[in-house]
Design an enzyme around this catalytic site. Structure first.
Site, PDB file in Angstrom:
ATOM      1  N   TYR A  13     -22.856 -28.730  53.223  1.00  0.00           N
ATOM      2  CA  TYR A  13     -21.133 -28.875  52.580  1.00  0.00           C
ATOM      3  C   TYR A  13     -20.805 -27.413  52.549  1.00  0.00           C
ATOM      4  O   TYR A  13     -21.459 -26.447  52.821  1.00  0.00           O
ATOM      5  CB  TYR A  13     -21.489 -29.284  51.112  1.00  0.00           C
ATOM      6  CG  TYR A  13     -21.857 -28.512  50.247  1.00  0.00           C
ATOM      7  CD1 TYR A  13     -23.110 -27.915  49.898  1.00  0.00           C
ATOM      8  CD2 TYR A  13     -20.828 -27.641  49.299  1.00  0.00           C
ATOM      9  CE1 TYR A  13     -23.546 -27.272  48.903  1.00  0.00           C
ATOM     10  CE2 TYR A  13     -21.110 -26.861  48.030  1.00  0.00           C
ATOM     11  CZ  TYR A  13     -22.492 -26.674  48.058  1.00  0.00           C
ATOM     12  OH  TYR A  13     -23.033 -25.599  47.244  1.00  0.00           O
ATOM     13  N   ARG A  43     -20.678 -20.603  58.718  1.00  0.00           N
ATOM     14  CA  ARG A  43     -21.944 -21.047  57.858  1.00  0.00           C
ATOM     15  C   ARG A  43     -22.101 -22.404  57.913  1.00  0.00           C
ATOM     16  O   ARG A  43     -23.412 -22.785  57.723  1.00  0.00           O
ATOM     17  CB  ARG A  43     -21.717 -20.428  56.251  1.00  0.00           C
ATOM     18  CG  ARG A  43     -22.975 -20.612  55.491  1.00  0.00           C
ATOM     19  CD  ARG A  43     -22.446 -20.129  54.097  1.00  0.00           C
ATOM     20  NE  ARG A  43     -21.501 -20.730  53.440  1.00  0.00           N
ATOM     21  CZ  ARG A  43     -21.053 -20.064  52.228  1.00  0.00           C
ATOM     22  NH1 ARG A  43     -21.357 -19.065  51.533  1.00  0.00           N
ATOM     23  NH2 ARG A  43     -20.014 -20.876  51.664  1.00  0.00           N
ATOM     24  N   HIS A  68     -37.673 -41.387  55.730  1.00  0.00           N
ATOM     25  CA  HIS A  68     -37.510 -40.197  55.623  1.00  0.00           C
ATOM     26  C   HIS A  68     -37.293 -39.490  57.075  1.00  0.00           C
ATOM     27  O   HIS A  68     -36.473 -38.520  56.786  1.00  0.00           O
ATOM     28  CB  HIS A  68     -38.616 -39.403  55.133  1.00  0.00           C
ATOM     29  CG  HIS A  68     -39.051 -39.534  53.416  1.00  0.00           C
ATOM     30  ND1 HIS A  68     -39.158 -40.689  52.886  1.00  0.00           N
ATOM     31  CD2 HIS A  68     -38.995 -38.511  52.500  1.00  0.00           C
ATOM     32  CE1 HIS A  68     -39.469 -40.366  51.784  1.00  0.00           C
ATOM     33  NE2 HIS A  68     -39.355 -39.170  51.430  1.00  0.00           N
ATOM     34  N   LYS A  74     -26.548 -24.186  53.040  1.00  0.00           N
ATOM     35  CA  LYS A  74     -25.703 -24.723  51.935  1.00  0.00           C
ATOM     36  C   LYS A  74     -25.768 -26.254  52.093  1.00  0.00           C
ATOM     37  O   LYS A  74     -24.884 -26.786  52.705  1.00  0.00           O
ATOM     38  CB  LYS A  74     -24.230 -24.388  52.294  1.00  0.00           C
ATOM     39  CG  LYS A  74     -23.353 -24.245  50.806  1.00  0.00           C
ATOM     40  CD  LYS A  74     -22.130 -23.514  50.977  1.00  0.00           C
ATOM     41  CE  LYS A  74     -21.166 -23.516  49.889  1.00  0.00           C
ATOM     42  NZ  LYS A  74     -21.669 -23.157  48.711  1.00  0.00           N
ATOM     43  N   GLU A 124     -30.132 -14.601  42.990  1.00  0.00           N
ATOM     44  CA  GLU A 124     -28.393 -14.970  42.884  1.00  0.00           C
ATOM     45  C   GLU A 124     -28.382 -16.119  41.699  1.00  0.00           C
ATOM     46  O   GLU A 124     -29.072 -16.364  41.142  1.00  0.00           O
ATOM     47  CB  GLU A 124     -27.999 -15.800  44.341  1.00  0.00           C
ATOM     48  CG  GLU A 124     -28.855 -17.139  44.458  1.00  0.00           C
ATOM     49  CD  GLU A 124     -28.169 -17.927  45.593  1.00  0.00           C
ATOM     50  OE1 GLU A 124     -27.076 -17.725  46.216  1.00  0.00           O
ATOM     51  OE2 GLU A 124     -28.607 -18.940  46.252  1.00  0.00           O
TER      52      GLU A 124
HETATM   53  N1  PDD Z   1     -21.014 -22.281  45.606  1.00  0.00           N
HETATM   54  N2  PDD Z   1     -24.801 -18.777  46.133  1.00  0.00           N
HETATM   55  C1  PDD Z   1     -24.814 -20.230  45.731  1.00  0.00           C
HETATM   56  C2  PDD Z   1     -26.022 -20.839  45.072  1.00  0.00           C
HETATM   57  C3  PDD Z   1     -23.549 -20.797  45.692  1.00  0.00           C
HETATM   58  O1  PDD Z   1     -23.573 -22.317  45.373  1.00  0.00           O
HETATM   59  C4  PDD Z   1     -22.419 -20.279  46.233  1.00  0.00           C
HETATM   60  C5  PDD Z   1     -21.068 -20.797  46.080  1.00  0.00           C
HETATM   61  C6  PDD Z   1     -22.478 -18.697  46.416  1.00  0.00           C
HETATM   62  C7  PDD Z   1     -21.077 -18.204  46.681  1.00  0.00           C
HETATM   63  O2  PDD Z   1     -20.856 -18.354  47.963  1.00  0.00           O
HETATM   64  P1  PDD Z   1     -19.252 -18.217  48.317  1.00  0.00           P
HETATM   65  O3  PDD Z   1     -19.051 -16.763  48.138  1.00  0.00           O
HETATM   66  O4  PDD Z   1     -19.397 -18.386  49.973  1.00  0.00           O
HETATM   67  O5  PDD Z   1     -18.601 -19.338  47.722  1.00  0.00           O
HETATM   68  C8  PDD Z   1     -23.866 -18.194  46.322  1.00  0.00           C
HETATM   69  C9  PDD Z   1     -19.940 -23.052  45.631  1.00  0.00           C
HETATM   70  C10 PDD Z   1     -18.416 -22.290  45.103  1.00  0.00           C
HETATM   71  C11 PDD Z   1     -19.936 -24.276  45.236  1.00  0.00           C
HETATM   72  O6  PDD Z   1     -21.125 -24.806  45.163  1.00  0.00           O
HETATM   73  O7  PDD Z   1     -19.291 -25.149  44.447  1.00  0.00           O
END
Ligand code: PDD
Length: 295
Positions: A38, A57, A108, A153, A185
């Site tokens: 996503y 990404r 799976h 992601k 993070e």
């Molecule tokens: N999440 N790390 C994680 C685990 C995240 O889920 C996100 C963003 C980030 C920051 O990434 P970016 O700057 O590209 O938004 C870092 C999104 C906003 C979400 O899952 O809703």
């Protein structure tokens, strides 16, 4: 109560339809296995911010989970733009998801000849109220219990979901993950640390998501001559920080002013947003406005 027909238009597998009418199979592998990728793309005044980086990404995630990308970047952009145009608000957060589709059984191993499920929908962009930004937010730490491909992601976000909820339950905005003594993070954000006017950022590797906002922050730091070190940040440095920030596409740059119940920073500045956070927030707004004006 959900209205019978949603005014929100979504995209599902080639069709544009009211969100309330969108249906997928319970055998969808996103539902059964969390088997999908996503992206969340912020949209300002109906212009997608850094769409190219988000699509790049997405490709990296799809490559990482061996799911062929169903669309070219131009096809993605066309679909995303149409969703943006139909949404009833100008500032949006556009969510897109690709899963490995729905087979006729649960197995799976990857299915053969099953088309992926592609879904896109808009939400209003929820920005941080000025009063909260002015105070900063609180965070807690937790051991990182996620897998070792946090650079992807993927929709399997259970550990992140529970970590974020644990923070909320303690009256905090975010959980910061620690792994083997290092700061990694947030549950849904990247984390920066400021110490003695030096901006510290953890390196992009398999342990964290390479944030689009993270890159913007580093570009802005370089442009404005802020000294930066990209390296592992250990837990003691996090706890001794002058400033801590969380960054994401929806939160932008948000100061964390309390960590595990302790004020962040020192002396009179303790527990308050630091000067570099405020400056970076300003640069970010300026940069956004320039990009929106000139594309
Ligand atoms: N999440 N790390 C994680 C685990 C995240 O889920 C996100 C963003 C980030 C920051 O990434 P970016 O700057 O590209 O938004 C870092 C999104 C906003 C979400 O899952 O809703």
């Amino acid at each position: 109560m959900t209205p019978a027909t949603s005014p929100i238009t979504c995209y599902l597998n080639g069709e544009y339809l009211p969100l309330s009418e969108a249906r997928i199979s319970p055998l969808d592998r996103g539902f059964l296995f969390g088997d999908g990728a996503y992206e969340v793309i912020p949209v300002y005044s109906r212009q997608a911010f850094r769409i190219g980086e988000h699509l790049k990404r997405l490709q990296q995630t799809l490559d990482g989970i061996r799911l062929p990308n169903p669309h070219s970047n131009a096809e993605w952009a066309e679909r995303i733009e149409r969703i943006i145009a139909t949404a009833p608000y100008a500032d949006q957060s556009v969510y897109l998801q690709v899963t490995r589709g729905a087979d006729d059984k649960r197995d799976h191993a990857f299915p053969k000849d099953v088309p992926p499920t592609v879904f896109i929908f808009p939400s209003p962009l929820v920005t941080t109220p000025d009063a909260i930004r002015a105070k900063g937010v609180a965070a807690v730490t937790a051991l990182d219990n996620r897998w070792l491909r946090c650079d992807l992601k993927v929709v399997a976000l259970l550990a992140n979901v529970v970590a974020r909820q644990n923070a909320i339950d303690q009256g905090c905005a975010e959980t910061i993950f620690l792994r083997e003594g290092f700061m990694i993070e947030g549950a849904a954000s990247n984390i920066f640390v400021v110490k003695n006017d030096l901006l510290l950022a953890p390196p992009k590797d398999h342990r964290m998501l390479p944030g689009v906002t993270y890159d913007v922050v580093l570009e802005l730091a370089a442009k404005h001559g802020v000294p930066v070190e990209i390296r592992e940040i250990d837990e003691s440095e996090l706890r001794a920080a002058d400033e801590i920030w969380m960054t994401s596409s929806t939160k932008e740059i948000l100061p964390i002013t309390t960590l595990d119940g302790q004020p962040v920073g020192h002396g009179a500045a303790a527990g308050k947003p630091g000067p570099l956070a405020q400056q970076m927030h300003g640069w970010y707004q300026q940069f956004k406005n320039e990009v929106m004006r000139h594309g």
